[in-house]
Design an enzyme around this catalytic site. Sequence first.
Site, PDB file in Angstrom:
ATOM      1  N   ALA A  75     -65.990  48.332 -81.109  1.00 28.16           N
ATOM      2  CA  ALA A  75     -65.896  48.640 -79.682  1.00 28.16           C
ATOM      3  C   ALA A  75     -64.749  47.888 -79.006  1.00 28.16           C
ATOM      4  CB  ALA A  75     -67.219  48.335 -78.981  1.00 28.16           C
ATOM      5  N   ASN A 155     -74.727  44.439 -71.492  1.00 26.29           N
ATOM      6  CA  ASN A 155     -75.116  43.758 -72.720  1.00 26.29           C
ATOM      7  C   ASN A 155     -75.976  42.514 -72.520  1.00 26.29           C
ATOM      8  OD1 ASN A 155     -72.220  43.317 -71.826  1.00 26.29           O
ATOM      9  ND2 ASN A 155     -72.528  41.476 -73.024  1.00 26.29           N
ATOM     10  N   CYS A 330     -70.462  36.438 -77.252  1.00 21.90           N
ATOM     11  CA  CYS A 330     -69.050  36.079 -77.202  1.00 21.90           C
ATOM     12  C   CYS A 330     -68.834  34.886 -76.290  1.00 21.90           C
ATOM     13  CB  CYS A 330     -68.233  37.253 -76.696  1.00 21.90           C
ATOM     14  SG  CYS A 330     -68.867  38.808 -77.260  1.00 21.90           S
TER      15      CYS A 330
HETATM   16  C1  PLP Z   1     -70.706  44.063 -78.813  1.00 19.37           C
HETATM   17  C2  PLP Z   1     -69.996  44.656 -77.648  1.00 19.37           C
HETATM   18  C3  PLP Z   1     -68.618  44.880 -77.690  1.00 19.37           C
HETATM   19  C4  PLP Z   1     -67.774  44.472 -78.868  1.00 19.37           C
HETATM   20  O1  PLP Z   1     -68.000  45.313 -79.952  1.00 19.37           O
HETATM   21  P1  PLP Z   1     -67.335  44.976 -81.385  1.00 19.37           P
HETATM   22  O2  PLP Z   1     -67.648  46.187 -82.190  1.00 19.37           O
HETATM   23  O3  PLP Z   1     -68.024  43.756 -81.865  1.00 19.37           O
HETATM   24  O4  PLP Z   1     -65.891  44.793 -81.171  1.00 19.37           O
HETATM   25  C5  PLP Z   1     -68.029  45.455 -76.591  1.00 19.37           C
HETATM   26  N1  PLP Z   1     -68.734  45.801 -75.524  1.00 19.37           N
HETATM   27  C6  PLP Z   1     -70.064  45.618 -75.442  1.00 19.37           C
HETATM   28  C7  PLP Z   1     -70.810  46.037 -74.226  1.00 19.37           C
HETATM   29  C8  PLP Z   1     -70.735  45.026 -76.502  1.00 19.37           C
HETATM   30  O5  PLP Z   1     -72.049  44.825 -76.407  1.00 19.37           O
END
Ligand code: PLP
Length: 390
Positions: A75, A155, A330
């Site tokens: 993502a 998230n 993160c």
């Molecule tokens: C986990 C997450 C991401 C990052 O996704 P990756 O595949 O780990 O790069 C971005 N946006 C949201 C809302 C997430 O929960």
Amino acid sequence: MPVKTPVYLDHHATTPIDPRVLEVLQRVQRDQFGNPASSGHAFGWAAAKLVDTAREQVAALLGAGAREIIFTSGATESNNLALLGCAEAYAARGRHLVTTNLEHEAVELPLAHLAQGGWRVSTVAAGTDGLMIPEAISSALTADTVLVSMIAAQNEIGTIQPLAEVGRICKDRGVILHTDAAQAAGRIPLDVDALGVDLLSLSGHKIYGPKGVGALYVRRRNPRVSLIPRQQGGGQERGLRSGTLNVPGIVALGEACRIAAHELTDESRRLLELRDRFWHRLREGLSGVHLNGAEKPRLAGNLNVSFEGVGSRKLLTQLTQLAVSTGSACSSADAGPSTILQRIGLTPEMAGASLRIGLGRFTTVQEVDFAANRIVAVVASLRDGGTEAE
Ligand SMILES: *Cc1c(COP(=O)(O)O)cnc(C)c1O
């Protein structure tokens, strides 16, 4: 039967791979090493066929066409490609972008980068319920707005944003709508046409698939969205994402999407029951507990709770049998209280007294009861000034 500890309750950070997905991943990794771009022999054809099927499976989860799916590494990459690629492609149209104060860093920071490059970025604030107000987004649009980026499901607090309303507003105004659906894909029904979404990011490891693979949906009609690629090379993925395809990861992502599409309704019903049971037990066992963000609409597996007078750092160190978190995976390295919670109006104290609990596909009722009991015991003891023995 005693539950196996630590109990994993951090499904917003990542999800365990589904055994059915793992099986597919291993089989392809072992048996199908062909490069789908090798158009001259059977190894390439076999790989290309697998990728085609996966593309259809991802598209089906979103109500999209297979040709509208671009495979990426996750993502984060999808968000960067969507936002930076769109800004570069449409710069002549205007230099204004609209976003929300509920975004993940993988949207926030590419937009901050664009702001440094001279774009105007308007950040619309959510209400104290953690929900965006469509009219507020509408008011932020100007004649030179190119794109709106709004997270689909938050998230940390799990609140589900009013995408369909914002989609209608964007359509009316001829503005492109991007959504980061890393938490929403596979957890709530998403239909890009019904929602009016033009660009959508998702991630394999948030939907019981492998890490390091994801997808970006790019609308091809009404309107056809153009992007300027972020990397140049062999021209894979319609030139938008050069580089040899991660075939095992892609096939596994397809399988994860197939399962999610099939099981989403039953799974969210089950998770909602578990979530309500968890929340009920916390409220029964403790006073001074607050649910952060609206109870509805909210991801079925999400609880974000503040415990008056109990620092979440201390709470976490006492809850060694539980894998829960204090905020986004993160940002939890920087020990400060969640900025998302403060943005929806929590004091630093209450934001720093919160736990994010994420239930998932394999969470059991025994685990929920065990976890709720542990939290009740530890919070009560910390409020007493003691330390609860594990
Ligand atoms: C986990 C997450 C991401 C990052 O996704 P990756 O595949 O780990 O790069 C971005 N946006 C949201 C809302 C997430 O929960």
